[in-house]
Structure formats: structure tokens, C-alpha cells
Design a protein around this motif. Structure first.
Motif, PDB file in Angstrom:
ATOM      1  N   HIS A  91      -2.902   0.581  -7.526  1.00 46.92           N
ATOM      2  CA  HIS A  91      -2.809  -0.151  -8.795  1.00 46.92           C
ATOM      3  C   HIS A  91      -2.506   0.817  -9.934  1.00 46.92           C
ATOM      4  N   GLY A  92      -3.564   1.331 -10.605  1.00 46.13           N
ATOM      5  CA  GLY A  92      -3.340   2.259 -11.700  1.00 46.13           C
ATOM      6  C   GLY A  92      -2.916   3.629 -11.206  1.00 46.13           C
ATOM      7  N   MET A  93      -2.118   4.346 -12.024  1.00 46.30           N
ATOM      8  CA  MET A  93      -1.662   5.692 -11.670  1.00 46.30           C
ATOM      9  C   MET A  93      -1.576   6.559 -12.922  1.00 46.30           C
TER      10      MET A  93
ATOM     11  N   VAL B 135      -0.980  12.235  -4.515  1.00 44.41           N
ATOM     12  CA  VAL B 135       0.357  12.359  -3.939  1.00 44.41           C
ATOM     13  C   VAL B 135       0.978  13.654  -4.433  1.00 44.41           C
ATOM     14  N   ASP B 136       1.412  14.494  -3.504  1.00 43.94           N
ATOM     15  CA  ASP B 136       2.154  15.711  -3.816  1.00 43.94           C
ATOM     16  C   ASP B 136       3.592  15.293  -4.119  1.00 43.94           C
TER      17      ASP B 136
ATOM     18  N   LYS C  85       3.099  17.711 -10.774  1.00 40.91           N
ATOM     19  CA  LYS C  85       2.930  18.047  -9.362  1.00 40.91           C
ATOM     20  C   LYS C  85       2.057  17.066  -8.585  1.00 40.91           C
ATOM     21  N   THR C  86       1.109  16.429  -9.284  1.00 42.14           N
ATOM     22  CA  THR C  86       0.155  15.556  -8.597  1.00 42.14           C
ATOM     23  C   THR C  86       0.103  14.184  -9.241  1.00 42.14           C
ATOM     24  N   LEU C  87       0.311  13.160  -8.416  1.00 43.92           N
ATOM     25  CA  LEU C  87       0.181  11.785  -8.861  1.00 43.92           C
ATOM     26  C   LEU C  87      -1.158  11.251  -8.365  1.00 43.92           C
TER      27      LEU C  87
ATOM     28  N   SER D  56       0.822  -1.222   0.000  1.00 47.65           N
ATOM     29  CA  SER D  56       0.000   0.000   0.000  1.00 47.65           C
ATOM     30  C   SER D  56       0.853   1.267   0.000  1.00 47.65           C
ATOM     31  N   THR D  57       1.868   1.261  -0.869  1.00 47.29           N
ATOM     32  CA  THR D  57       2.757   2.413  -0.993  1.00 47.29           C
ATOM     33  C   THR D  57       3.037   2.722  -2.451  1.00 47.29           C
ATOM     34  N   VAL D  58       3.589   3.916  -2.675  1.00 49.37           N
ATOM     35  CA  VAL D  58       4.138   4.287  -3.972  1.00 49.37           C
ATOM     36  C   VAL D  58       5.632   4.551  -3.785  1.00 49.37           C
TER      37      VAL D  58
END
Length: 357
Positions: A133-135, A157-158, A142-144, A110-112
Motif C-alpha cells: 500500500h504505502g511506500m 526493495v533494493d 537505493k531503498t524503497l 502483491s507486487t511493486v
């Protein structure tokens, strides 16, 4: 005077690359361009590079769910040239526009993971929701946006602060899976409820919900933003919707278990992978029909073109390989051994580099 000549040479070479692609650049020229500053697109220029971490290298990144690592494939040679140790069950990878950072979703932790692509090292792990999963990454880097398979949220994610910066709630019972971003619209597939949610990323509100066929997976948006392509695994079809109205425009039969799709630049053709069907299907989009299906591709999961779209690279989760397919002859060329249970595949190439790779 010598420095000025070096700069002029580097600029001239960069222009040549934009026109001709990577085949025009030797290793010596690439080294000179990097030393002169060409190709550096921001960030710390003192970063120590590995041979596999050169900015000019054209590569595919392939995460391995079973071995918890990432294989780096050199596109011109078809060889694995590096690897990155990741956390538990990595699935998909996206790059920043500078190609200096890569982001890998780790489902079971549960991480990136935030990866430095020059050193091939993980610099930080960012906790997000359950089973990411998908990103997709915003155009300004700036934003994931991260889909978490086990709940109803898209996690933000910043990338500058390297931490979670909020969520988008898709509603009770929603399940997020794959995503595609075009302008202010984020398209999120829900494989359990057979839907695609259209979200305004500025307001973080769902503006449209599109009912789809059974088990929609890796959705894609056309280059002009007018069409949404949805592989429906449960129906064995590629569905095409109007992004303006959400209406189904056509449905094309492909192999069972449709998983991912790539669309040619001219918008006339596509290739669809089928994980359960162990196949890929070439599709005539203009005519609305399948053209040819290649079988004996165990667990054909995700797919990516090379820059010229003369080859397609397909992760085979059933044989721990990446299949290389000639898109014009429509036949397999070779297989590249990678880590156990390969999942996603993403190309790394600076703009203007890799045009002939």
C-alpha cells in the motif's frame, strides 16, 4: 565552438528555470536543453521518450484500482496525456529524485511495478508482502520501503538490484498502512491498532510507538521533522504530535473519515481529505481550528499540491475523477476524468522545473 555555445546556452537556461519555473521554458527550449544534456540526471540517455515522458514535463501520476492502470495528467493543461498498464489494484506511486523511475504498489498482486517514466512502460515487477500500500523511497534512491496492509512487515526493495532485500518486523499483530520518512526515522501508521510506529531505518528497530486516534491513515512529517500529522479517520480529526516525545500537541476537527493531509510550506495551514465524508477541510494550524469544508467530493482520498501550492489535486474514488481546488479562494475549479477508483496522486517534476505550474 558551436557545441560550447550550446552547452553555455543550456546551462543558462537551466539557471533560469531554477529561478523562474516552467512558465519560462518553451517546448523548443526544453527540447534544446534535453538535447544538450541539461536536465539529464543519470541513467541511460538513449531512452526513447514519448511525448508524455519528457523529463521537463510537470505531471501528476494517478493509479486506478479498478482499471489497473495509471493516468498521467499534464499540470499546465489539466489533460490526461498518457497511461501505464499496471498489475492488480494499484494504490500509490513514488518517484526517484531523477524522475526517471516511478514505483507503483499493486495491492491485489502483491507486487511493486518499476516504471520507466520516459517510455511509460513497466520494466519489472518485484514481489513483496501481501497487499502493498504505502511506500517511501530513501533520499539516495537505493531503498524503497513498502507497507503491506495484510501483515506486520515493512518490505525493503533494493532499487538497483530490483528485488526484495529484507523486511522490518513491527511485531505480532501489527498492520502496516502508510509511511513517512525523515532522516533515519520511518513513521508507519497502523490503522487497525490505532498506532504509529517510529522505526530507526539503520537498526530496523522500533524506537517509539505512538498511540493515536481511531484509524490513522496517511501520516506526514513537517519539513523541519518536528511534527507528525496524523489524519484519524475514525475520529474525524487531524492530530499533531511531537516527533521528539511522541506527545499529542493538538487535535483539530475535520470531516468524517480523515484520510490524507498536505501542509503548506510555511507550516501555518493544511488541507485534509475525508474519503467517507466526501469532503476536504482547510485547517488553520497556527490557530488550531478548521476554516472551511468543501463537500460534494465523492470519496475524496489523496491529495497533492502543485509546485506553487496555489492548487490542490484530490483523487475522487467515488466518481473516477481528480478534483482541482483553488487553495486561495478555497473553491473547486474543475474535475479531470481518470481511471476507475483512483487512489494515490503524486507530482512528477524535476527540481527547479514547474515552479509556476
Amino acid at each position: 565552438m558551436r557545441n560550447r555555445k550550446n552547452i553555455v546556452a543550456a546551462v543558462s537556461l537551466a539557471i533560469a528555470l531554477l529561478v523562474g519555473g516552467c512558465a519560462m521554458e518553451t517546448k523548443e527550449q526544453a527540447r534544446a536543453r534535453l538535447q544538450a544534456g541539461g536536465g539529464q540526471t543519470g541513467g541511460d540517455t538513449s531512452t526513447v521518450q514519448t511525448e508524455a515522458g519528457k523529463l521537463t514535463a510537470v505531471q501528476f501520476y494517478v493509479p486506478s484500482e479498478k482499471e489497473n492502470n495509471l493516468s498521467v495528467i499534464d499540470v499546465p493543461t489539466g489533460k490526461v496525456v498518457g497511461s501505464v498498464k499496471l498489475s492488480e489494484s494499484p494504490t500509490t506511486v513514488v518517484f526517484s529524485s531523477t524522475m526517471r523511475e516511478a514505483y507503483a504498489a499493486n495491492m491485489n498482486s502483491s507486487t511493486v511495478s518499476i516504471i520507466n517514466t520516459q517510455t511509460l512502460k513497466v520494466e519489472k515487477e518485484v514481489p513483496v508482502g501481501p497487499m502493498p500500500h504505502g511506500m517511501v523511497l530513501s533520499p539516495d534512491n537505493k531503498t524503497l520501503y513498502v507497507a503491506a496492509v495484510a501483515d506486520q512487515f515493512v518490505y525493503l526493495v533494493d532499487t538497483k538490484e530490483r528485488k526484495e532485500a529484507g523486511t522490518i518486523d513491527l511485531g505480532t499483530g501489527a498492520k502496516t498502512n502508510y509511511m513517512s520518512l525523515f532522516g533515519d526515522k520511518l513513521y508507519v501508521s497502523d490503522h487497525e491498532n490505532n498506532k504509529v510506529y517510529v522505526v530507526n531505518v539503520k537498526t530496523k528497530q522500533t524506537t517509539l510507538t505512538i498511540p493515536t486516534g481511531k484509524t490513522p491513515r496517511a501520516v506526514k512529517v513537517s519539513d523541519d521533522g518536528k511534527k507528525l500529522f496524523v489524519p484519524a479517520a475514525g475520529d474525524g480529526t487531524l492530530e499533531i504530535y511531537s516527533t521528539d516525545t511522541g506527545k499529542l500537541e493538538s487535535k483539530i476537527a475535520v470531516a468524517p473519515g480523515a484520510t490524507d493531509v498536505v501542509v503548506a510550506e510555511d507550516g501555518q495551514s493544511a488541507i485534509v481529505t475525508s474519503m467517507e465524508g466526501n469532503a476536504v477541510t482547510f485547517v488553520d494550524l497556527a490557530g488550531g481550528k478548521p476554516l472551511q469544508t468543501l463537500t460534494d467530493l465523492p470519496g475524496a482520498r489523496h491529495i497533492a499540491y502543485n509546485r506553487q501550492q496555489t492548487k490542490a489535486y484530490v483523487t475522487l474514488s467515488g466518481s473516477n475523477e481528480v478534483a482541482v481546488i483553488d487553495t486561495q479562494a478555497r473553491k473547486p475549479l474543475e474535475r479531470i476524468k481518470v481511471g476507475g477508483t483512483p487512489h494515490g496522486i503524486t507530482i512528477k517534476a524535476l527540481p527547479g522545473i514547474g515552479g509556476s505550474c
